[in-house]
Design a protein around this motif. Sequence first.
Motif, PDB file in Angstrom:
ATOM      1  N   MET A 133     119.173  37.216 112.894  1.00 13.52           N
ATOM      2  CA  MET A 133     118.989  36.012 113.686  1.00 13.52           C
ATOM      3  C   MET A 133     118.918  36.337 115.170  1.00 13.52           C
ATOM      4  SD  MET A 133     118.555  33.759 111.460  1.00 13.52           S
ATOM      5  CE  MET A 133     118.458  32.379 112.607  1.00 13.52           C
ATOM      6  N   PHE A 134     119.714  37.301 115.613  1.00 17.38           N
ATOM      7  CA  PHE A 134     119.675  37.699 117.024  1.00 17.38           C
ATOM      8  C   PHE A 134     118.333  38.327 117.377  1.00 17.38           C
ATOM      9  CE2 PHE A 134     120.309  40.954 120.316  1.00 17.38           C
ATOM     10  CZ  PHE A 134     120.773  40.158 121.350  1.00 17.38           C
ATOM     11  N   ALA A 135     117.804  39.141 116.447  1.00 11.53           N
ATOM     12  CA  ALA A 135     116.497  39.771 116.690  1.00 11.53           C
ATOM     13  C   ALA A 135     115.401  38.728 116.761  1.00 11.53           C
ATOM     14  CB  ALA A 135     116.209  40.791 115.595  1.00 11.53           C
ATOM     15  N   LEU A 136     115.456  37.731 115.871  1.00 12.56           N
ATOM     16  CA  LEU A 136     114.448  36.667 115.898  1.00 12.56           C
ATOM     17  C   LEU A 136     114.543  35.858 117.178  1.00 12.56           C
ATOM     18  CD1 LEU A 136     114.587  35.381 112.199  1.00 12.56           C
ATOM     19  CD2 LEU A 136     112.896  36.895 113.234  1.00 12.56           C
ATOM     20  N   LYS A 137     115.768  35.587 117.626  1.00 14.76           N
ATOM     21  CA  LYS A 137     115.954  34.839 118.864  1.00 14.76           C
ATOM     22  C   LYS A 137     115.441  35.634 120.060  1.00 14.76           C
ATOM     23  CE  LYS A 137     119.487  32.471 121.606  1.00 14.76           C
ATOM     24  NZ  LYS A 137     120.938  32.142 121.714  1.00 14.76           N
ATOM     25  N   ARG A 138     115.694  36.943 120.023  1.00 12.79           N
ATOM     26  CA  ARG A 138     115.262  37.801 121.125  1.00 12.79           C
ATOM     27  C   ARG A 138     113.746  37.917 121.183  1.00 12.79           C
ATOM     28  NH1 ARG A 138     115.236  43.341 120.800  1.00 12.79           N
ATOM     29  NH2 ARG A 138     116.531  43.175 118.934  1.00 12.79           N
ATOM     30  N   LYS A 139     113.084  37.828 120.030  1.00 10.71           N
ATOM     31  CA  LYS A 139     111.632  37.948 119.963  1.00 10.71           C
ATOM     32  C   LYS A 139     110.956  36.600 119.705  1.00 10.71           C
ATOM     33  CE  LYS A 139     111.574  42.474 120.347  1.00 10.71           C
ATOM     34  NZ  LYS A 139     110.937  43.172 121.487  1.00 10.71           N
ATOM     35  N   ILE A 158     103.850  33.146 120.352  1.00 13.69           N
ATOM     36  CA  ILE A 158     102.521  33.597 120.767  1.00 13.69           C
ATOM     37  C   ILE A 158     101.631  33.833 119.544  1.00 13.69           C
ATOM     38  CG2 ILE A 158     101.245  35.522 121.777  1.00 13.69           C
ATOM     39  CD1 ILE A 158     102.372  33.643 123.834  1.00 13.69           C
ATOM     40  N   VAL A 159     102.167  34.518 118.530  1.00 15.00           N
ATOM     41  CA  VAL A 159     101.385  34.792 117.318  1.00 15.00           C
ATOM     42  C   VAL A 159     101.041  33.490 116.608  1.00 15.00           C
ATOM     43  CG1 VAL A 159     101.422  35.895 115.049  1.00 15.00           C
ATOM     44  CG2 VAL A 159     102.375  37.082 117.032  1.00 15.00           C
ATOM     45  N   ALA A 195     103.364  31.777 112.255  1.00 17.04           N
ATOM     46  CA  ALA A 195     104.811  31.892 112.429  1.00 17.04           C
ATOM     47  C   ALA A 195     105.404  32.837 111.391  1.00 17.04           C
ATOM     48  CB  ALA A 195     105.458  30.512 112.335  1.00 17.04           C
ATOM     49  N   ILE A 196     104.926  32.729 110.148  1.00 13.44           N
ATOM     50  CA  ILE A 196     105.419  33.620 109.091  1.00 13.44           C
ATOM     51  C   ILE A 196     105.070  35.072 109.402  1.00 13.44           C
ATOM     52  CG2 ILE A 196     105.174  34.213 106.651  1.00 13.44           C
ATOM     53  CD1 ILE A 196     104.724  31.252 106.085  1.00 13.44           C
ATOM     54  N   VAL A 197     103.823  35.291 109.850  1.00  8.99           N
ATOM     55  CA  VAL A 197     103.407  36.656 110.201  1.00  8.99           C
ATOM     56  C   VAL A 197     104.222  37.177 111.379  1.00  8.99           C
ATOM     57  CG1 VAL A 197     101.502  38.047 111.092  1.00  8.99           C
ATOM     58  CG2 VAL A 197     101.080  36.367 109.295  1.00  8.99           C
ATOM     59  N   GLY A 198     104.453  36.324 112.393  1.00  7.17           N
ATOM     60  CA  GLY A 198     105.246  36.737 113.552  1.00  7.17           C
ATOM     61  C   GLY A 198     106.660  37.118 113.160  1.00  7.17           C
ATOM     62  N   ILE A 199     107.289  36.312 112.320  1.00  3.81           N
ATOM     63  CA  ILE A 199     108.645  36.625 111.855  1.00  3.81           C
ATOM     64  C   ILE A 199     108.650  37.923 111.059  1.00  3.81           C
ATOM     65  CG2 ILE A 199     110.508  35.857 110.328  1.00  3.81           C
ATOM     66  CD1 ILE A 199     109.813  33.001 111.130  1.00  3.81           C
ATOM     67  N   PHE A 252     109.552  45.525 112.634  1.00  5.24           N
ATOM     68  CA  PHE A 252     109.850  46.390 113.772  1.00  5.24           C
ATOM     69  C   PHE A 252     111.347  46.614 113.924  1.00  5.24           C
ATOM     70  CE2 PHE A 252     105.727  44.739 115.859  1.00  5.24           C
ATOM     71  CZ  PHE A 252     105.000  45.672 115.137  1.00  5.24           C
ATOM     72  N   GLU A 253     112.139  45.599 113.619  1.00  2.00           N
ATOM     73  CA  GLU A 253     113.594  45.719 113.763  1.00  2.00           C
ATOM     74  C   GLU A 253     114.161  46.687 112.736  1.00  2.00           C
ATOM     75  OE1 GLU A 253     117.100  44.772 115.832  1.00  2.00           O
ATOM     76  OE2 GLU A 253     114.997  44.283 116.250  1.00  2.00           O
ATOM     77  N   PHE A 254     113.675  46.618 111.507  1.00  5.36           N
ATOM     78  CA  PHE A 254     114.182  47.512 110.465  1.00  5.36           C
ATOM     79  C   PHE A 254     113.722  48.952 110.685  1.00  5.36           C
ATOM     80  CE2 PHE A 254     114.581  43.605 107.732  1.00  5.36           C
ATOM     81  CZ  PHE A 254     115.957  43.676 107.628  1.00  5.36           C
ATOM     82  N   LEU A 255     112.543  49.119 111.287  1.00  2.00           N
ATOM     83  CA  LEU A 255     112.024  50.466 111.532  1.00  2.00           C
ATOM     84  C   LEU A 255     112.520  51.061 112.839  1.00  2.00           C
ATOM     85  CD1 LEU A 255     108.306  50.070 110.369  1.00  2.00           C
ATOM     86  CD2 LEU A 255     110.225  51.008 109.084  1.00  2.00           C
ATOM     87  N   ASP A 256     113.180  50.257 113.647  1.00  2.00           N
ATOM     88  CA  ASP A 256     113.660  50.726 114.948  1.00  2.00           C
ATOM     89  C   ASP A 256     114.863  51.654 114.763  1.00  2.00           C
ATOM     90  OD1 ASP A 256     114.164  51.112 117.584  1.00  2.00           O
ATOM     91  OD2 ASP A 256     114.878  49.078 117.999  1.00  2.00           O
ATOM     92  N   THR A 257     114.766  52.890 115.267  1.00  2.00           N
ATOM     93  CA  THR A 257     115.851  53.871 115.161  1.00  2.00           C
ATOM     94  C   THR A 257     116.581  54.072 116.482  1.00  2.00           C
ATOM     95  OG1 THR A 257     114.289  55.677 115.587  1.00  2.00           O
ATOM     96  CG2 THR A 257     114.690  55.089 113.272  1.00  2.00           C
ATOM     97  N   THR A 258     116.357  53.198 117.431  1.00  2.00           N
ATOM     98  CA  THR A 258     117.016  53.324 118.735  1.00  2.00           C
ATOM     99  C   THR A 258     118.498  52.993 118.611  1.00  2.00           C
ATOM    100  OG1 THR A 258     114.979  52.667 119.824  1.00  2.00           O
ATOM    101  CG2 THR A 258     116.995  52.563 121.134  1.00  2.00           C
TER     102      THR A 258
END
Length: 252
Positions: free
Chosen positions: A11-17, A23-24, A188-192, A198-204
């Motif tokens: 939920m935090f990632a969705l809020k941040r993005k 836009i999408v 909206a579905i594609v954007g989510i 990207f969040e699951f693949l992010d290794t930062t």
Amino acid sequence: MDGIKSFKEIMFALKRKLFLILIVSLGAGVVSGLYTYYTVTPLYESSSQFLVNKKMVVDGQEKVVDVSELDIKSNLEVINTYNVIIKNPVILQDVVDKLDLTMTPEQLSTRLQVVNSDSSQVVTLIATDVNPERAAEIANTTIQIFKEKLPQLMQVDNISVLNEAKATSYPVSPNIEVNVAIAIALGAIVGIGLVLLFEFLDTTIRSKEDIERLDIEVIGTISSVVEKDRLPESFIESLEERGTVYATSTVK
């Protein structure tokens, strides 16, 4: 970050993005609206109705059959037969010739729809065309020719036109509002989906919790130094003049 994230993190990632999702979504709606308006050819419908009444031709004379003598099932079978005949090339070829249409009877048949309710003797013929006036002409001419040829084909003359088709100014398709709404929802579905991917693949690694999730022991943390925590330049210069060794921290 490897591993499955918690619902709170998602939920935090969705809020941040959220801006990216908007836009999408809006971009998909705009593209759909422009594509529909400028590239999709509008189609118009026009309908006419006729009634299958109780008159029949017997020995060249019209005979009115009493309602009690009619079997409902037989009536429906007759109407179903009419529905097939009216879209047959024997009728539609004359329609094509009379209106000088640039299509075959088979192609014209795909633009016609015959509808009748259960236990009803009223039949509706719906014609679809890119030209509203031509759609009305096709519906009216088809019923007219069908009515003229029916006595020859089935030895009956029991068709009465209830109302003639008229041209409409509003197309039945495409529906720009519906297309745009669907595109926005899909966007909206594609954007989510993109944000979650990207969040699951992010290794930062951004926090101590990210390190602990990798089963690595944390032995200490270094706090960031902000501008308000930095010593005044004048005080640092006075320490340097006295020979005091002072290490400055990087300002974030």
